[in-house]
Design a protein around this motif. Structure first.
Motif, PDB file in Angstrom:
ATOM      1  N   ASP A 116       0.807  -1.226   0.000  1.00  0.00           N
ATOM      2  CA  ASP A 116       0.000   0.000   0.000  1.00  0.00           C
ATOM      3  C   ASP A 116       0.838   1.273   0.000  1.00  0.00           C
ATOM      4  OD1 ASP A 116      -2.291  -1.564   0.103  1.00  0.00           O
ATOM      5  OD2 ASP A 116      -2.334  -1.581   2.303  1.00  0.00           O
ATOM      6  N   VAL A 117       2.165   1.125   0.033  1.00  0.00           N
ATOM      7  CA  VAL A 117       3.034   2.306   0.006  1.00  0.00           C
ATOM      8  C   VAL A 117       2.852   3.025  -1.319  1.00  0.00           C
ATOM      9  CG1 VAL A 117       5.418   3.096  -0.041  1.00  0.00           C
ATOM     10  CG2 VAL A 117       4.734   1.327   1.582  1.00  0.00           C
ATOM     11  N   HIS A 118       2.556   4.314  -1.256  1.00  0.00           N
ATOM     12  CA  HIS A 118       2.336   5.075  -2.475  1.00  0.00           C
ATOM     13  C   HIS A 118       3.648   5.414  -3.175  1.00  0.00           C
ATOM     14  CE1 HIS A 118      -1.727   6.136  -0.681  1.00  0.00           C
ATOM     15  NE2 HIS A 118      -1.995   5.577  -1.848  1.00  0.00           N
ATOM     16  N   PHE A 119       3.552   5.588  -4.476  1.00  0.00           N
ATOM     17  CA  PHE A 119       4.746   5.791  -5.294  1.00  0.00           C
ATOM     18  C   PHE A 119       5.519   7.032  -4.879  1.00  0.00           C
ATOM     19  CE2 PHE A 119       7.434   4.732  -8.577  1.00  0.00           C
ATOM     20  CZ  PHE A 119       7.633   5.761  -9.467  1.00  0.00           C
ATOM     21  N   HIS A 120       4.824   8.079  -4.418  1.00  0.00           N
ATOM     22  CA  HIS A 120       5.575   9.281  -4.052  1.00  0.00           C
ATOM     23  C   HIS A 120       6.441   9.033  -2.821  1.00  0.00           C
ATOM     24  CE1 HIS A 120       2.082   9.943  -1.253  1.00  0.00           C
ATOM     25  NE2 HIS A 120       3.036  10.417  -0.486  1.00  0.00           N
ATOM     26  N   GLU A 121       6.093   7.994  -2.035  1.00  0.00           N
ATOM     27  CA  GLU A 121       6.899   7.675  -0.869  1.00  0.00           C
ATOM     28  C   GLU A 121       8.145   6.891  -1.256  1.00  0.00           C
ATOM     29  OE1 GLU A 121       3.864   5.725   1.216  1.00  0.00           O
ATOM     30  OE2 GLU A 121       2.955   7.543   1.996  1.00  0.00           O
ATOM     31  N   ILE A 122       8.128   6.265  -2.424  1.00  0.00           N
ATOM     32  CA  ILE A 122       9.311   5.580  -2.930  1.00  0.00           C
ATOM     33  C   ILE A 122      10.065   6.533  -3.853  1.00  0.00           C
ATOM     34  CG2 ILE A 122      10.112   3.491  -4.121  1.00  0.00           C
ATOM     35  CD1 ILE A 122       7.513   2.182  -3.536  1.00  0.00           C
ATOM     36  N   GLY A 123       9.510   7.679  -4.107  1.00  0.00           N
ATOM     37  CA  GLY A 123      10.115   8.655  -5.004  1.00  0.00           C
ATOM     38  C   GLY A 123       9.103   9.026  -6.059  1.00  0.00           C
ATOM     39  N   ALA A 124       9.560   9.370  -7.239  1.00  0.00           N
ATOM     40  CA  ALA A 124       8.670   9.638  -8.363  1.00  0.00           C
ATOM     41  C   ALA A 124       9.239   8.877  -9.542  1.00  0.00           C
ATOM     42  CB  ALA A 124       8.602  11.150  -8.608  1.00  0.00           C
ATOM     43  N   ILE A 125       9.031   9.385 -10.750  1.00  0.00           N
ATOM     44  CA  ILE A 125       9.559   8.701 -11.919  1.00  0.00           C
ATOM     45  C   ILE A 125      11.087   8.627 -11.857  1.00  0.00           C
ATOM     46  CG2 ILE A 125       9.723  10.785 -13.343  1.00  0.00           C
ATOM     47  CD1 ILE A 125       8.623   7.264 -14.515  1.00  0.00           C
ATOM     48  N   ASP A 126      11.708   9.601 -11.167  1.00  0.00           N
ATOM     49  CA  ASP A 126      13.168   9.569 -11.075  1.00  0.00           C
ATOM     50  C   ASP A 126      13.673   8.351 -10.306  1.00  0.00           C
ATOM     51  OD1 ASP A 126      12.016  10.695  -8.810  1.00  0.00           O
ATOM     52  OD2 ASP A 126      13.825  11.793  -8.280  1.00  0.00           O
ATOM     53  N   SER A 127      12.895   7.878  -9.307  1.00  0.00           N
ATOM     54  CA  SER A 127      13.304   6.673  -8.589  1.00  0.00           C
ATOM     55  C   SER A 127      13.217   5.441  -9.484  1.00  0.00           C
ATOM     56  CB  SER A 127      12.421   6.458  -7.355  1.00  0.00           C
ATOM     57  OG  SER A 127      12.770   7.358  -6.338  1.00  0.00           O
ATOM     58  N   LEU A 128      12.186   5.383 -10.313  1.00  0.00           N
ATOM     59  CA  LEU A 128      12.086   4.280 -11.269  1.00  0.00           C
ATOM     60  C   LEU A 128      13.288   4.263 -12.204  1.00  0.00           C
ATOM     61  CD1 LEU A 128       8.312   4.191 -12.304  1.00  0.00           C
ATOM     62  CD2 LEU A 128       9.643   2.274 -11.453  1.00  0.00           C
ATOM     63  N   VAL A 129      13.636   5.437 -12.724  1.00  0.00           N
ATOM     64  CA  VAL A 129      14.768   5.528 -13.645  1.00  0.00           C
ATOM     65  C   VAL A 129      16.077   5.174 -12.937  1.00  0.00           C
ATOM     66  CG1 VAL A 129      16.112   7.075 -15.121  1.00  0.00           C
ATOM     67  CG2 VAL A 129      13.617   7.236 -15.105  1.00  0.00           C
ATOM     68  N   ASP A 130      16.276   5.732 -11.728  1.00  0.00           N
ATOM     69  CA  ASP A 130      17.523   5.476 -10.994  1.00  0.00           C
ATOM     70  C   ASP A 130      17.692   3.994 -10.664  1.00  0.00           C
ATOM     71  OD1 ASP A 130      18.093   8.149 -11.073  1.00  0.00           O
ATOM     72  OD2 ASP A 130      17.484   8.568  -9.003  1.00  0.00           O
ATOM     73  N   ILE A 131      16.662   3.403 -10.083  1.00  0.00           N
ATOM     74  CA  ILE A 131      16.766   2.012  -9.631  1.00  0.00           C
ATOM     75  C   ILE A 131      16.869   1.051 -10.806  1.00  0.00           C
ATOM     76  CG2 ILE A 131      15.526   0.133  -8.472  1.00  0.00           C
ATOM     77  CD1 ILE A 131      14.514   2.245  -6.462  1.00  0.00           C
ATOM     78  N   ILE A 132      15.978   1.192 -11.778  1.00  0.00           N
ATOM     79  CA  ILE A 132      16.004   0.291 -12.938  1.00  0.00           C
ATOM     80  C   ILE A 132      17.288   0.510 -13.733  1.00  0.00           C
ATOM     81  CG2 ILE A 132      14.859  -0.286 -15.115  1.00  0.00           C
ATOM     82  CD1 ILE A 132      12.199   0.414 -13.732  1.00  0.00           C
ATOM     83  N   GLY A 133      17.705   1.761 -13.880  1.00  0.00           N
ATOM     84  CA  GLY A 133      18.924   2.069 -14.634  1.00  0.00           C
ATOM     85  C   GLY A 133      20.170   1.510 -13.992  1.00  0.00           C
ATOM     86  N   VAL A 134      20.298   1.649 -12.660  1.00  0.00           N
ATOM     87  CA  VAL A 134      21.472   1.127 -11.955  1.00  0.00           C
ATOM     88  C   VAL A 134      21.492  -0.405 -12.019  1.00  0.00           C
ATOM     89  CG1 VAL A 134      22.526   0.838  -9.675  1.00  0.00           C
ATOM     90  CG2 VAL A 134      21.790   3.103 -10.421  1.00  0.00           C
ATOM     91  N   CYS A 135      20.338  -1.035 -11.822  1.00  0.00           N
ATOM     92  CA  CYS A 135      20.266  -2.499 -11.908  1.00  0.00           C
ATOM     93  C   CYS A 135      20.649  -2.976 -13.314  1.00  0.00           C
ATOM     94  CB  CYS A 135      18.873  -2.991 -11.548  1.00  0.00           C
ATOM     95  SG  CYS A 135      18.446  -2.821  -9.795  1.00  0.00           S
ATOM     96  N   ALA A 136      20.203  -2.250 -14.336  1.00  0.00           N
ATOM     97  CA  ALA A 136      20.529  -2.613 -15.719  1.00  0.00           C
ATOM     98  C   ALA A 136      22.028  -2.454 -15.976  1.00  0.00           C
ATOM     99  CB  ALA A 136      19.730  -1.751 -16.688  1.00  0.00           C
ATOM    100  N   ALA A 137      22.614  -1.387 -15.435  1.00  0.00           N
ATOM    101  CA  ALA A 137      24.056  -1.152 -15.614  1.00  0.00           C
ATOM    102  C   ALA A 137      24.874  -2.276 -14.978  1.00  0.00           C
ATOM    103  CB  ALA A 137      24.445   0.196 -15.006  1.00  0.00           C
ATOM    104  N   LEU A 138      24.496  -2.658 -13.764  1.00  0.00           N
ATOM    105  CA  LEU A 138      25.237  -3.716 -13.078  1.00  0.00           C
ATOM    106  C   LEU A 138      25.028  -5.065 -13.760  1.00  0.00           C
ATOM    107  CD1 LEU A 138      27.108  -3.352 -10.708  1.00  0.00           C
ATOM    108  CD2 LEU A 138      25.309  -4.128  -9.185  1.00  0.00           C
ATOM    109  N   ASN A 139      23.830  -5.292 -14.262  1.00  0.00           N
ATOM    110  CA  ASN A 139      23.557  -6.527 -14.994  1.00  0.00           C
ATOM    111  C   ASN A 139      24.405  -6.604 -16.266  1.00  0.00           C
ATOM    112  OD1 ASN A 139      21.757  -8.959 -15.242  1.00  0.00           O
ATOM    113  ND2 ASN A 139      21.185  -7.940 -17.145  1.00  0.00           N
ATOM    114  N   TYR A 140      24.596  -5.451 -16.909  1.00  0.00           N
ATOM    115  CA  TYR A 140      25.415  -5.367 -18.119  1.00  0.00           C
ATOM    116  C   TYR A 140      26.893  -5.625 -17.801  1.00  0.00           C
ATOM    117  CZ  TYR A 140      28.003  -2.914 -21.860  1.00  0.00           C
ATOM    118  OH  TYR A 140      28.896  -2.562 -22.860  1.00  0.00           O
ATOM    119  N   LEU A 141      27.379  -5.088 -16.682  1.00  0.00           N
ATOM    120  CA  LEU A 141      28.786  -5.251 -16.301  1.00  0.00           C
ATOM    121  C   LEU A 141      29.076  -6.662 -15.790  1.00  0.00           C
ATOM    122  CD1 LEU A 141      29.268  -1.819 -14.509  1.00  0.00           C
ATOM    123  CD2 LEU A 141      30.310  -2.510 -16.682  1.00  0.00           C
ATOM    124  N   ASN A 142      28.045  -7.332 -15.274  1.00  0.00           N
ATOM    125  CA  ASN A 142      28.158  -8.726 -14.820  1.00  0.00           C
ATOM    126  C   ASN A 142      29.340  -8.924 -13.875  1.00  0.00           C
ATOM    127  OD1 ASN A 142      27.499 -11.460 -14.672  1.00  0.00           O
ATOM    128  ND2 ASN A 142      28.777 -12.001 -16.424  1.00  0.00           N
TER     129      ASN A 142
END
Length: 408
Positions: A116-142
């Motif tokens: 039930d945690v609302h998205f603004h409490e996890i951040g906004a669209i910038d949190s989606l970009v930061d988290i997904i982007g960092v995970c993708a970068a690390l996945n790429y570097l393996n």
């Protein structure tokens, strides 16, 4: 595969980490691909710009929200979006783990269920970009392993959707508590938020060791610049490193060097049965080996000397085992180095059928083989012949070897 070391200098945030990975050489298309695959490409604009902090150059990652009709998303809806997305399973799992830890922390802080945690409490669209982007970068570097130093938190106040909150924000405190993260207090007199909830959530899920390696060489590095201005550089560096045991281009160097931890204690107030159970507990929990013997202690009491050899990254965990499962009130600990020959487990076809064995690679390239002791005991009982005969028959009749694992 290489090791990576994230240096919080002094703190950590998602956008700084994203900038550092881009500066390290991760292509922008790699960072954005999972965002596009999740249907988020029209909700943001991501830009990487050369920047400086106290004259130190780096990359600043800037996320602009272009969502015209913002939706009040819950963690439940975000999780469904990610799980139903067309992403690589390993990447999908890592993204969910980071967001889940953040949602659990925010839920505990606000007294609500994580879903039930609302998205603004996890951040906004910038949190989606930061988290997904960092995970993708690390996945790429393996990476083989990811290290990080202890972050700093800062002090003062930060503006949030809930108004002004003291630094560190409640979610950061909860994440640190949940994940038993050690932090440094050196910069607690500095006004400002040095580490954000997103940054701490990424560290707690993506890092293998919250301590830098004892010895390493730097192959390359990237620098991510933060938005806040301090009297010191506000940046995060990500190093691509070779720790001492992996400096050779041939990672199958033999014998192999590694650091281990040795813990020991003398105990004179537990029964032999209790000591036996504790020793077995240490073995089950991943000790390389455990030895113990009866000794004469103070007041002429008979006690036990217990010594454990364990992986260096399990030191803290094993300290807790000593104090939770034995009567000792102190543990001696030291770090030692060792050289070990490469080995691998597998099975061989013999006149007894398939038998589990271990191969050892000698420095001259020759390979020796020995059956696992449990197998020898099993065959001794089944065939009612001596251990020596069992080993001789296996040695003489062994044919095709099937490996269960790589040399290590």
């Amino acid at each position: 595969m290489e090791d990576f070391y994230i240096e919080c200098s002094p703190g950590i945030s998602g956008d700084m980490l994203l900038g550092a990975f881009y500066d390290l050489g991760v292509p922008k298309k790699v960072i954005e691909k999972p965002l596009i695959d999740l249907g988020l490409k029209d909700l943001y604009h991501l830009e990487f710009k050369e920047s400086k902090s106290c004259s130190i150059r780096g990359i600043k990652a800037k996320v602009e929200n272009i969502e015209y009709s913002p939706i009040k998303r819950t963690w439940k809806s975000i999780k469904e979006l990610i799980l139903n997305g067309n992403l690589e399973e390993k990447l999908k799992q890592k993204i969910v783990e980071v967001f889940e830890s953040l949602a659990v922390a925010e839920g505990n802080v606000h007294g609500i269920k994580p879903d039930d945690v609302h998205f603004h409490e996890i951040g906004a669209i910038d949190s989606l970009v930061d988290i997904i982007g960092v995970c993708a970068a690390l996945n790429y570097l393996n990476p083989r392993k990811v290290y990080c130093n202890e972050p700093m938190l800062g002090r003062g106040f930060v503006q949030t959707e809930h108004g002004k909150l003291s630094v560190p924000p409640p979610a950061v405190i909860e994440l640190i508590r949940q994940n038993n993260i050690e932090v440094l207090s050196s910069f607690d007199s500095i006004e400002g938020e040095l580490s954000t909830p997103t940054g701490i959530a990424l560290l707690s899920n993506l890092v293998d060791h919250l301590k830098p390696p004892s010895k390493y060489s730097i192959n390359s590095y990237g620098v991510g610049i933060g938005n806040l201005q301090f009297v010191f550089p506000n940046l995060v560096r990500v190093y691509k490193i070779s720790s001492i045991e992996y400096r050779s281009l041939n990672q199958q160097i033999n014998p192999r060097f590694e650091e281990i931890s040795i813990q020991e204690a003398w105990i004179d107030d537990q029964t032999p049965e209790d000591i036996t159970n504790f020793v077995e507990k240490l073995r089950i929990e991943g000790a390389y080996d455990v030895s113990y013997q009866a000794i004469n202690m103070k007041k002429n009491r008979i006690g036990f000397s217990i010594q454990v050899i364990l992986p260096i990254d399990k030191r803290e965990y094993f300290r807790q085992l000593w104090f939770n499962y034995s009567n000792t009130i102190g543990v001696r600990e030291r770090t030692q180095s060792r050289w070990i020959l490469l080995r691998r487990r597998g099975e061989c076809s013999t006149t007894f059928g398939n038998v589990k064995v271990k191969q050892i690679l000698k420095p001259d390239g020759s390979i020796t083989m020995k059956p696992e002791n449990d197998e020898v005991l099993r065959l001794e009982i089944e065939h009612k012949i001596s251990t020596g005969e069992i080993r001789k028959i296996i040695q003489e009749s062994s044919k095709k070897f099937k490996a269960f694992e790589n040399w290590k």
